[in-house]
Design a protein around this motif. Structure first.
Motif, PDB file in Angstrom:
ATOM      1  N   LEU A 102       0.832  -1.208   0.000  1.00  0.00           N
ATOM      2  CA  LEU A 102       0.000   0.000   0.000  1.00  0.00           C
ATOM      3  C   LEU A 102       0.863   1.254   0.000  1.00  0.00           C
ATOM      4  O   LEU A 102       0.594   2.213  -0.745  1.00  0.00           O
ATOM      5  CB  LEU A 102      -0.936  -0.012   1.219  1.00  0.00           C
ATOM      6  N   ASP A 103       1.910   1.266   0.811  1.00  0.00           N
ATOM      7  CA  ASP A 103       2.811   2.410   0.862  1.00  0.00           C
ATOM      8  C   ASP A 103       3.541   2.625  -0.458  1.00  0.00           C
ATOM      9  O   ASP A 103       3.983   3.736  -0.762  1.00  0.00           O
ATOM     10  CB  ASP A 103       3.841   2.240   1.984  1.00  0.00           C
ATOM     11  N   SER A 104       3.652   1.528  -1.230  1.00  0.00           N
ATOM     12  CA  SER A 104       4.361   1.605  -2.510  1.00  0.00           C
ATOM     13  C   SER A 104       3.436   1.905  -3.684  1.00  0.00           C
ATOM     14  O   SER A 104       3.857   1.877  -4.841  1.00  0.00           O
ATOM     15  CB  SER A 104       5.099   0.281  -2.772  1.00  0.00           C
ATOM     16  N   GLY A 105       2.158   2.174  -3.378  1.00  0.00           N
ATOM     17  CA  GLY A 105       1.211   2.543  -4.416  1.00  0.00           C
ATOM     18  C   GLY A 105       0.612   1.382  -5.176  1.00  0.00           C
ATOM     19  O   GLY A 105       0.055   1.564  -6.268  1.00  0.00           O
ATOM     20  N   VAL A 106       0.721   0.167  -4.613  1.00  0.00           N
ATOM     21  CA  VAL A 106       0.161  -1.017  -5.256  1.00  0.00           C
ATOM     22  C   VAL A 106      -1.252  -1.253  -4.737  1.00  0.00           C
ATOM     23  O   VAL A 106      -1.531  -1.093  -3.550  1.00  0.00           O
ATOM     24  CB  VAL A 106       1.040  -2.258  -4.972  1.00  0.00           C
ATOM     25  N   LYS A 107      -2.150  -1.637  -5.630  1.00  0.00           N
ATOM     26  CA  LYS A 107      -3.523  -1.949  -5.244  1.00  0.00           C
ATOM     27  C   LYS A 107      -3.537  -3.289  -4.513  1.00  0.00           C
ATOM     28  O   LYS A 107      -2.966  -4.276  -4.996  1.00  0.00           O
ATOM     29  CB  LYS A 107      -4.410  -2.004  -6.488  1.00  0.00           C
ATOM     30  N   VAL A 108      -4.190  -3.323  -3.341  1.00  0.00           N
ATOM     31  CA  VAL A 108      -4.123  -4.509  -2.478  1.00  0.00           C
ATOM     32  C   VAL A 108      -5.524  -4.997  -2.113  1.00  0.00           C
ATOM     33  O   VAL A 108      -6.386  -4.220  -1.711  1.00  0.00           O
ATOM     34  CB  VAL A 108      -3.340  -4.204  -1.179  1.00  0.00           C
ATOM     35  N   ARG A 109      -5.713  -6.294  -2.254  1.00  0.00           N
ATOM     36  CA  ARG A 109      -6.908  -6.973  -1.728  1.00  0.00           C
ATOM     37  C   ARG A 109      -6.436  -7.989  -0.691  1.00  0.00           C
ATOM     38  O   ARG A 109      -5.481  -8.727  -0.924  1.00  0.00           O
ATOM     39  CB  ARG A 109      -7.666  -7.683  -2.855  1.00  0.00           C
TER      40      ARG A 109
ATOM     41  N   SER B 237      -6.094   2.619   4.862  1.00  0.00           N
ATOM     42  CA  SER B 237      -4.883   2.808   4.067  1.00  0.00           C
ATOM     43  C   SER B 237      -5.120   2.507   2.586  1.00  0.00           C
ATOM     44  O   SER B 237      -4.213   2.681   1.773  1.00  0.00           O
ATOM     45  CB  SER B 237      -3.762   1.914   4.595  1.00  0.00           C
ATOM     46  N   GLY B 238      -6.327   1.995   2.288  1.00  0.00           N
ATOM     47  CA  GLY B 238      -6.678   1.771   0.887  1.00  0.00           C
ATOM     48  C   GLY B 238      -6.872   0.336   0.480  1.00  0.00           C
ATOM     49  O   GLY B 238      -7.157   0.055  -0.699  1.00  0.00           O
ATOM     50  N   ALA B 239      -6.742  -0.614   1.422  1.00  0.00           N
ATOM     51  CA  ALA B 239      -6.892  -2.026   1.068  1.00  0.00           C
ATOM     52  C   ALA B 239      -8.363  -2.431   1.016  1.00  0.00           C
ATOM     53  O   ALA B 239      -9.194  -1.918   1.776  1.00  0.00           O
ATOM     54  CB  ALA B 239      -6.164  -2.901   2.078  1.00  0.00           C
ATOM     55  N   GLU B 240      -8.668  -3.366   0.134  1.00  0.00           N
ATOM     56  CA  GLU B 240      -9.965  -4.042   0.135  1.00  0.00           C
ATOM     57  C   GLU B 240      -9.800  -5.292   1.001  1.00  0.00           C
ATOM     58  O   GLU B 240      -8.887  -6.090   0.770  1.00  0.00           O
ATOM     59  CB  GLU B 240     -10.352  -4.433  -1.290  1.00  0.00           C
ATOM     60  N   VAL B 241     -10.654  -5.470   1.999  1.00  0.00           N
ATOM     61  CA  VAL B 241     -10.504  -6.588   2.935  1.00  0.00           C
ATOM     62  C   VAL B 241     -11.744  -7.464   2.882  1.00  0.00           C
ATOM     63  O   VAL B 241     -12.871  -6.992   3.065  1.00  0.00           O
ATOM     64  CB  VAL B 241     -10.274  -6.089   4.378  1.00  0.00           C
ATOM     65  N   ILE B 242     -11.535  -8.760   2.645  1.00  0.00           N
ATOM     66  CA  ILE B 242     -12.622  -9.741   2.579  1.00  0.00           C
ATOM     67  C   ILE B 242     -12.381 -10.781   3.669  1.00  0.00           C
ATOM     68  O   ILE B 242     -11.338 -11.434   3.697  1.00  0.00           O
ATOM     69  CB  ILE B 242     -12.670 -10.414   1.192  1.00  0.00           C
ATOM     70  N   THR B 243     -13.338 -10.943   4.574  1.00  0.00           N
ATOM     71  CA  THR B 243     -13.202 -11.886   5.684  1.00  0.00           C
ATOM     72  C   THR B 243     -14.352 -12.886   5.660  1.00  0.00           C
ATOM     73  O   THR B 243     -15.305 -12.742   4.904  1.00  0.00           O
ATOM     74  CB  THR B 243     -13.196 -11.151   7.037  1.00  0.00           C
ATOM     75  N   GLY B 244     -14.244 -13.922   6.501  1.00  0.00           N
ATOM     76  CA  GLY B 244     -15.339 -14.867   6.682  1.00  0.00           C
ATOM     77  C   GLY B 244     -15.396 -15.997   5.684  1.00  0.00           C
ATOM     78  O   GLY B 244     -16.272 -16.854   5.766  1.00  0.00           O
ATOM     79  N   GLY B 245     -14.484 -16.062   4.734  1.00  0.00           N
ATOM     80  CA  GLY B 245     -14.488 -17.135   3.750  1.00  0.00           C
ATOM     81  C   GLY B 245     -13.385 -16.925   2.731  1.00  0.00           C
ATOM     82  O   GLY B 245     -12.657 -15.937   2.767  1.00  0.00           O
ATOM     83  N   HIS B 246     -13.275 -17.881   1.801  1.00  0.00           N
ATOM     84  CA  HIS B 246     -12.274 -17.793   0.738  1.00  0.00           C
ATOM     85  C   HIS B 246     -12.947 -17.945  -0.631  1.00  0.00           C
ATOM     86  O   HIS B 246     -12.711 -18.912  -1.364  1.00  0.00           O
ATOM     87  CB  HIS B 246     -11.217 -18.894   0.891  1.00  0.00           C
ATOM     88  N   PRO B 247     -13.783 -16.992  -1.026  1.00  0.00           N
ATOM     89  CA  PRO B 247     -14.417 -17.102  -2.345  1.00  0.00           C
ATOM     90  C   PRO B 247     -13.367 -16.959  -3.447  1.00  0.00           C
ATOM     91  O   PRO B 247     -12.434 -16.152  -3.338  1.00  0.00           O
ATOM     92  CB  PRO B 247     -15.391 -15.919  -2.353  1.00  0.00           C
ATOM     93  N   LEU B 248     -13.513 -17.753  -4.492  1.00  0.00           N
ATOM     94  CA  LEU B 248     -12.543 -17.700  -5.589  1.00  0.00           C
ATOM     95  C   LEU B 248     -12.555 -16.352  -6.302  1.00  0.00           C
ATOM     96  O   LEU B 248     -11.597 -16.005  -6.993  1.00  0.00           O
ATOM     97  CB  LEU B 248     -12.818 -18.826  -6.593  1.00  0.00           C
ATOM     98  N   SER B 249     -13.611 -15.591  -6.091  1.00  0.00           N
ATOM     99  CA  SER B 249     -13.690 -14.266  -6.716  1.00  0.00           C
ATOM    100  C   SER B 249     -12.616 -13.313  -6.199  1.00  0.00           C
ATOM    101  O   SER B 249     -12.357 -12.280  -6.818  1.00  0.00           O
ATOM    102  CB  SER B 249     -15.071 -13.650  -6.472  1.00  0.00           C
ATOM    103  N   VAL B 250     -11.953 -13.660  -5.062  1.00  0.00           N
ATOM    104  CA  VAL B 250     -10.889 -12.794  -4.563  1.00  0.00           C
ATOM    105  C   VAL B 250      -9.723 -12.740  -5.545  1.00  0.00           C
ATOM    106  O   VAL B 250      -8.871 -11.845  -5.463  1.00  0.00           O
ATOM    107  CB  VAL B 250     -10.376 -13.240  -3.169  1.00  0.00           C
ATOM    108  N   LEU B 251      -9.695 -13.676  -6.512  1.00  0.00           N
ATOM    109  CA  LEU B 251      -8.613 -13.694  -7.500  1.00  0.00           C
ATOM    110  C   LEU B 251      -8.920 -12.857  -8.737  1.00  0.00           C
ATOM    111  O   LEU B 251      -8.042 -12.674  -9.585  1.00  0.00           O
ATOM    112  CB  LEU B 251      -8.330 -15.143  -7.927  1.00  0.00           C
ATOM    113  N   ASP B 252     -10.116 -12.342  -8.824  1.00  0.00           N
ATOM    114  CA  ASP B 252     -10.495 -11.556 -10.006  1.00  0.00           C
ATOM    115  C   ASP B 252      -9.595 -10.331 -10.132  1.00  0.00           C
ATOM    116  O   ASP B 252      -9.416  -9.570  -9.161  1.00  0.00           O
ATOM    117  CB  ASP B 252     -11.960 -11.126  -9.921  1.00  0.00           C
ATOM    118  N   ASP B 253      -9.026 -10.144 -11.291  1.00  0.00           N
ATOM    119  CA  ASP B 253      -8.161  -9.000 -11.619  1.00  0.00           C
ATOM    120  C   ASP B 253      -6.845  -8.992 -10.854  1.00  0.00           C
ATOM    121  O   ASP B 253      -6.133  -7.975 -10.860  1.00  0.00           O
ATOM    122  CB  ASP B 253      -8.891  -7.664 -11.362  1.00  0.00           C
ATOM    123  N   ILE B 254      -6.496 -10.081 -10.219  1.00  0.00           N
ATOM    124  CA  ILE B 254      -5.249 -10.171  -9.448  1.00  0.00           C
ATOM    125  C   ILE B 254      -4.113 -10.642 -10.362  1.00  0.00           C
ATOM    126  O   ILE B 254      -4.306 -11.520 -11.202  1.00  0.00           O
ATOM    127  CB  ILE B 254      -5.419 -11.141  -8.259  1.00  0.00           C
TER     128      ILE B 254
END
Length: 447
Positions: free
Chosen positions: A29-36, A55-72
């Motif tokens: 985040l400090d380096s200007g990279v988009k973080v999920r 600080s700008g991060a997108e945070v997903i909790t409570g599970g591991h949906p495969l959609s967290v890999l979208d655009d990664i």
């Protein structure tokens, strides 16, 4: 604090927080990279999560949906998350780089890097190397599996500073370009098969410490370990051995002294650390710091005073003639066998813990000096059976560390050693081996 420069990835998934994930996310985040961030167990209302969101991060909790890999385009996972995890497996299937935060260190640290791995002795050796460089009045930092997140430490290092880092097989498996100037490979033994599944996979993970080294780098290796020797034809680095058996090359020892090449460093009688395993650790550290240009005077200064690190054959106290040692870090048979070989006095052994499906009969040759065993945890019955086959008639099974210490003390006599060396991981009853060790120390002091 330094930031990533020239980092080619734009959208990174950090899988699992804890210390390493949090440090990696903050750096990105400090380096200007988009973080999920995806963490199954994280409390969405915790201050840590709130801070990362702010600080700008997108945070997903409570599970591991495969959609967290979208655009990664890059995945940094917690070392403990297995590759069978659905998100990790899908990331590999999508040909995304999957690394641990150690990989980021190479983007930050510009000075010399010493990396230490092995099945046993990593923390002691890493600490010794750090202490020796420090005693030589040179800038040095300590990082890695020893408790300091590597990429976080690297943000504050200078070009003149040597960074000494301890690396587990879990961390090394998640490296791609990581290249230490000096790699230290202590030993190679059967361990963590619940994670790596096969001995070959485990060995290959360890071998990654030298995978990217060139002839400008150094590999310090255990010349007495046949498993490590099998990898040497693949190594491009300069080879510097340490050995308790072979003399004259690298770091070695005879009956009276320790040496580097032809130079006698110091008398073994003047070294504070006890045990054969610690002598191997010492020789590995000597070889590493000699490659780093450290003086013999600094080595002698450290070895004359260094009494060990917590939970690694740590002397606790002497009570009514009984000597208490905390070796909670001994999470496999090799570590416990080394501990048992360190004492000539009668031993009351406290052992047990997580059942990884392996037997304990490999300990039998080292149990000849054990007069009593106190066993606990998931493996209590297995260890009791091993004790019986070793001819130990006095075995007691307990539920808690307090009971274990009390039973051990009742079975002991003056000049006996009461040794916690579990030969098992701690996770059946404790969060960490450190917690287990602290419980032992507390129980000893409250006898």
């Amino acid at each position: 604090m330094k930031k990533l420069s020239g980092f080619p990835y734009t959208h990174v998934l950090v899988l699992g927080l804890a210390k390493s994930g949090t440090a990696a996310a903050q750096l990105l985040l400090d380096s200007g990279v988009k973080v999920r961030i995806n963490d199954f167990k994280a409390d969405p209302d915790s201050p840590e999560v709130h801070y990362l969101k702010e600080s700008g991060a997108e945070v997903i909790t409570g599970g591991h949906p495969l959609s967290v890999l979208d655009d990664i385009d890059y995945v940094i996972k917690n070392p403990g998350i297995p590759y069978e995890n659905p998100v990790v497996a899908e990331a590999v299937n999508r040909h995304l780089p999957v690394v641990t935060e150690v990989e980021l260190t190479g983007w930050l640290h510009e000075g010399p890097m010493i990396a230490v791995t092995g099945s046993n002795g990593k923390t002691t050796t890493t600490t010794l190397i750090h202490e020796m460089i420090q005693a030589d009045r040179k800038p040095v930092s300590l990082a890695g599996n020893i408790g300091h997140v590597s990429c976080e430490v690297a943000r504050n290092t200078s070009e003149a500073e040597t960074m000494v880092t301890e690396l587990s097989s879990f961390q090394l498996l998640g490296t791609q370009t990581f290249r230490p100037d000096i790699a230290v490979w202590l030993n190679l033994y059967e361990a963590h098969l619940d994670y790596h599944h096969t001995l070959t996979n485990y060995h290959r993970a360890k071998a990654r410490i030298t995978k990217n080294q060139t002839d400008e780098d150094v590999l310090v290796y255990n010349a007495d370990d046949a498993a490590i020797a099998s990898f040497l034809p693949e190594v491009n680095a300069e080879l510097v051995p340490f050995s308790l058996k072979e003399q004259g090359k690298g770091a070695w020892a005879d009956e009276t002294s320790i040496y580097f090449e032809k130079e006698a460093i110091m008398k073994k009688a003047d070294i504070v650390l006890v045990g054969e395993q610690n002598l191997q650790n010492i020789l590995a550290a000597v070889a590493a710091v000699k490659a780093n240009g450290v003086s013999s005077e600094a080595i002698v200064e450290v070895l004359s005073t260094f009494a060990g690190v917590p939970h690694r054959l740590q002397y606790v106290t002497k009570k009514n003639g009984r000597l208490f040692y905390n070796d909670s870090k001994a999470t496999n048979l090799l570590a416990t066998s080394y501990a048992l070989r360190s004492f000539e006095k009668p031993v009351i052994l406290l052992a047990g813990g997580l059942d990884r499906g392996t037997g304990f009969d490999g300990l039998i040759p080292y149990l000849s000096g054990v007069k009593s065993m106190v066993v606990f945890g998931e493996t209590a019955d297995l260890l009791a059976g091993t004790a019986e086959r070793a001819g130990i008639s006095d075995v007691v099974k307990v539920d808690t560390m307090q009971e274990a210490v009390k039973e051990a003390y009742q079975r002991s006599a003056e000049e006996d050693v009461i040794l916690l060396s579990p030969a098992c991981a701690s996770w059946d009853q404790y969060k960490t081996f450190e917690e287990r060790g602290h419980m032992f120390i507390e129980a000893v002091h409250t006898l």
